[in-house]
Design a protein around this motif. Sequence first.
Motif, short mmCIF file in Angstrom:
data_model
loop_
_atom_site.label_atom_id
_atom_site.label_comp_id
_atom_site.label_asym_id
_atom_site.label_seq_id
_atom_site.Cartn_x
_atom_site.Cartn_y
_atom_site.Cartn_z
N GLY A 1 0.82 -1.21 0.00
CA GLY A 1 0.00 0.00 0.00
C GLY A 1 0.84 1.25 0.00
O GLY A 1 0.56 2.21 -0.74
N ILE A 2 1.92 1.26 0.80
CA ILE A 2 2.80 2.43 0.84
C ILE A 2 3.50 2.62 -0.50
O ILE A 2 3.60 3.75 -1.01
CB ILE A 2 3.83 2.28 1.98
CG1 ILE A 2 3.10 2.38 3.32
CG2 ILE A 2 4.91 3.34 1.88
CD1 ILE A 2 3.95 2.05 4.51
N ILE A 3 3.93 1.54 -1.11
CA ILE A 3 4.59 1.63 -2.42
C ILE A 3 3.62 2.17 -3.46
O ILE A 3 3.98 3.03 -4.28
CB ILE A 3 5.17 0.26 -2.84
CG1 ILE A 3 6.35 -0.10 -1.92
CG2 ILE A 3 5.61 0.27 -4.29
CD1 ILE A 3 6.84 -1.51 -2.09
N LEU A 4 2.39 1.69 -3.45
CA LEU A 4 1.39 2.18 -4.41
C LEU A 4 1.10 3.66 -4.20
O LEU A 4 0.95 4.41 -5.18
CB LEU A 4 0.10 1.36 -4.31
CG LEU A 4 0.17 -0.05 -4.87
CD1 LEU A 4 -1.13 -0.79 -4.58
CD2 LEU A 4 0.46 -0.03 -6.35
N ILE A 5 1.01 4.09 -2.96
CA ILE A 5 0.76 5.51 -2.68
C ILE A 5 1.91 6.37 -3.20
O ILE A 5 1.69 7.42 -3.82
CB ILE A 5 0.53 5.74 -1.17
CG1 ILE A 5 -0.82 5.13 -0.78
CG2 ILE A 5 0.57 7.22 -0.82
CD1 ILE A 5 -1.09 5.12 0.71
N VAL A 6 3.15 5.92 -2.98
CA VAL A 6 4.31 6.67 -3.46
C VAL A 6 4.31 6.74 -4.98
O VAL A 6 4.56 7.81 -5.57
CB VAL A 6 5.63 6.05 -2.92
CG1 VAL A 6 6.84 6.65 -3.62
CG2 VAL A 6 5.72 6.23 -1.42
N ILE A 7 3.98 5.64 -5.65
CA ILE A 7 3.94 5.62 -7.12
C ILE A 7 2.87 6.58 -7.62
O ILE A 7 3.10 7.34 -8.57
CB ILE A 7 3.72 4.19 -7.63
CG1 ILE A 7 4.96 3.34 -7.38
CG2 ILE A 7 3.38 4.19 -9.12
CD1 ILE A 7 4.78 1.87 -7.69
N LEU B 1 1.70 9.22 -6.12
CA LEU B 1 2.13 10.59 -5.88
C LEU B 1 3.18 11.03 -6.90
O LEU B 1 3.17 12.18 -7.35
CB LEU B 1 2.69 10.74 -4.47
CG LEU B 1 1.65 10.70 -3.35
CD1 LEU B 1 2.34 10.71 -2.00
CD2 LEU B 1 0.69 11.86 -3.48
N ILE B 2 4.10 10.15 -7.25
CA ILE B 2 5.14 10.51 -8.21
C ILE B 2 4.57 10.65 -9.61
O ILE B 2 4.82 11.64 -10.31
CB ILE B 2 6.28 9.46 -8.19
CG1 ILE B 2 7.03 9.54 -6.86
CG2 ILE B 2 7.24 9.67 -9.35
CD1 ILE B 2 8.03 8.42 -6.65
N VAL B 3 3.80 9.66 -10.05
CA VAL B 3 3.27 9.67 -11.41
C VAL B 3 2.15 10.69 -11.58
O VAL B 3 2.08 11.38 -12.59
CB VAL B 3 2.78 8.25 -11.79
CG1 VAL B 3 2.10 8.25 -13.14
CG2 VAL B 3 3.93 7.27 -11.78
N GLY B 4 1.28 10.81 -10.58
CA GLY B 4 0.10 11.66 -10.74
C GLY B 4 0.18 12.98 -10.02
O GLY B 4 -0.86 13.57 -9.72
N ALA B 5 1.37 13.47 -9.73
CA ALA B 5 1.50 14.72 -8.98
C ALA B 5 0.86 15.90 -9.71
O ALA B 5 0.31 16.80 -9.09
CB ALA B 5 2.97 15.02 -8.70
#
Length: 77
Positions: A8-14, A16-20
């Motif tokens: 879940g944390i990895i998905l949230i980080v991805i 945030l990075i991709v969809g900022a």
Amino acid sequence: MFGISEIGIILIVIVLIVGAKKLPELARNAGKSARILKAEARALRNKDAAGADAPPPRVVPGETIPPRDPDQGPHPR
């Protein structure tokens, strides 16, 4: 192996990075949707309150025709 919380944390980080670039737009659209939903709920509540004071609908007496068999054709007029 990874647990559910790590994935879940990895998905949230991805996300945030991709969809900022898209996050402010998504937040703005969510806010607009919430305002529209709130306004519609308020209007429906006001309509229900106003409808309680309205007179009941007028009933017009009529004639009930029993259903016929499909083999007999349409009702005569």
